[in-house]
Design a protein around this motif. Structure first.
Motif, mmCIF file in Angstrom:
data_model
loop_
_atom_site.group_PDB
_atom_site.id
_atom_site.type_symbol
_atom_site.label_atom_id
_atom_site.label_comp_id
_atom_site.label_asym_id
_atom_site.label_seq_id
_atom_site.Cartn_x
_atom_site.Cartn_y
_atom_site.Cartn_z
ATOM 1 N N LYS A 31 0.832 -1.205 0.000
ATOM 2 C CA LYS A 31 0.000 0.000 0.000
ATOM 3 C C LYS A 31 0.869 1.258 0.000
ATOM 4 O O LYS A 31 0.568 2.228 -0.705
ATOM 5 N N TYR A 34 2.167 1.755 -3.528
ATOM 6 C CA TYR A 34 1.175 2.372 -4.415
ATOM 7 C C TYR A 34 0.988 3.846 -4.080
ATOM 8 O O TYR A 34 0.837 4.676 -4.984
ATOM 9 N N VAL A 65 -3.914 6.588 -11.976
ATOM 10 C CA VAL A 65 -5.205 5.906 -11.804
ATOM 11 C C VAL A 65 -4.974 4.439 -11.443
ATOM 12 O O VAL A 65 -5.641 3.897 -10.551
ATOM 13 N N LEU A 66 -4.026 3.788 -12.103
ATOM 14 C CA LEU A 66 -3.729 2.391 -11.786
ATOM 15 C C LEU A 66 -3.173 2.243 -10.374
ATOM 16 O O LEU A 66 -3.483 1.269 -9.678
ATOM 17 N N VAL A 68 -3.896 4.157 -7.798
ATOM 18 C CA VAL A 68 -5.045 4.293 -6.891
ATOM 19 C C VAL A 68 -5.810 2.973 -6.841
ATOM 20 O O VAL A 68 -6.238 2.529 -5.775
ATOM 21 N N GLN A 69 -5.952 2.321 -7.980
ATOM 22 C CA GLN A 69 -6.605 1.009 -8.028
ATOM 23 C C GLN A 69 -5.815 -0.005 -7.202
ATOM 24 O O GLN A 69 -6.388 -0.845 -6.514
ATOM 25 N N GLY A 70 -4.495 0.072 -7.247
ATOM 26 C CA GLY A 70 -3.656 -0.813 -6.440
ATOM 27 C C GLY A 70 -3.883 -0.617 -4.951
ATOM 28 O O GLY A 70 -3.925 -1.583 -4.186
ATOM 29 N N ARG A 72 -6.670 0.464 -3.629
ATOM 30 C CA ARG A 72 -8.009 -0.070 -3.361
ATOM 31 C C ARG A 72 -7.972 -1.594 -3.253
ATOM 32 O O ARG A 72 -8.540 -2.181 -2.341
ATOM 33 N N ILE A 73 -7.290 -2.248 -4.163
ATOM 34 C CA ILE A 73 -7.227 -3.714 -4.160
ATOM 35 C C ILE A 73 -6.500 -4.232 -2.927
ATOM 36 O O ILE A 73 -6.809 -5.308 -2.429
#
Length: 89
Positions: A31, A34, A65-66, A68-70, A72-73
């Motif tokens: 985290k 990212y 954007v990717l 931020v997705q990381g 979140r995941i």
């Protein structure tokens, strides 16, 4: 020192830190990796805007954007759901 160096030098360091941290087994380190990428990609995007380099803006905005997705995941609830569904016993 040029304004762009003040943006790009930390962006490079944040990108490297993100690469090192996202390959770690510990979810908190990933985290943080990212988050480093979000910060570094933001700096690259601003640098691209200031220099008028549209390619840089598009590339690093997309990478942001990717990242931020990381983040979140890698939240515990999402990660556990994905991990469990991909490893049936």
């Amino acid at each position: 020192m040029k304004m762009f160096d003040l943006l790009q030098s930390p962006a490079v360091l944040l990108g490297i830190a993100g690469a090192v941290l996202t390959v770690q087994q510990n979810r908190q380190y990933r985290k943080a990796g990212y988050a480093s990428w979000v910060a570094g990609n933001s700096l690259w995007t601003v640098s691209g805007l200031l220099t008028g380099n549209l390619n840089l803006v598009v590339q690093f905005a997309f990478f942001g954007v990717l990242a931020v997705q990381g983040i979140r995941i890698n939240r515990e609830d999402v990660y556990d759901k994905i991990h469990i569904s991909n490893n049936p016993e």
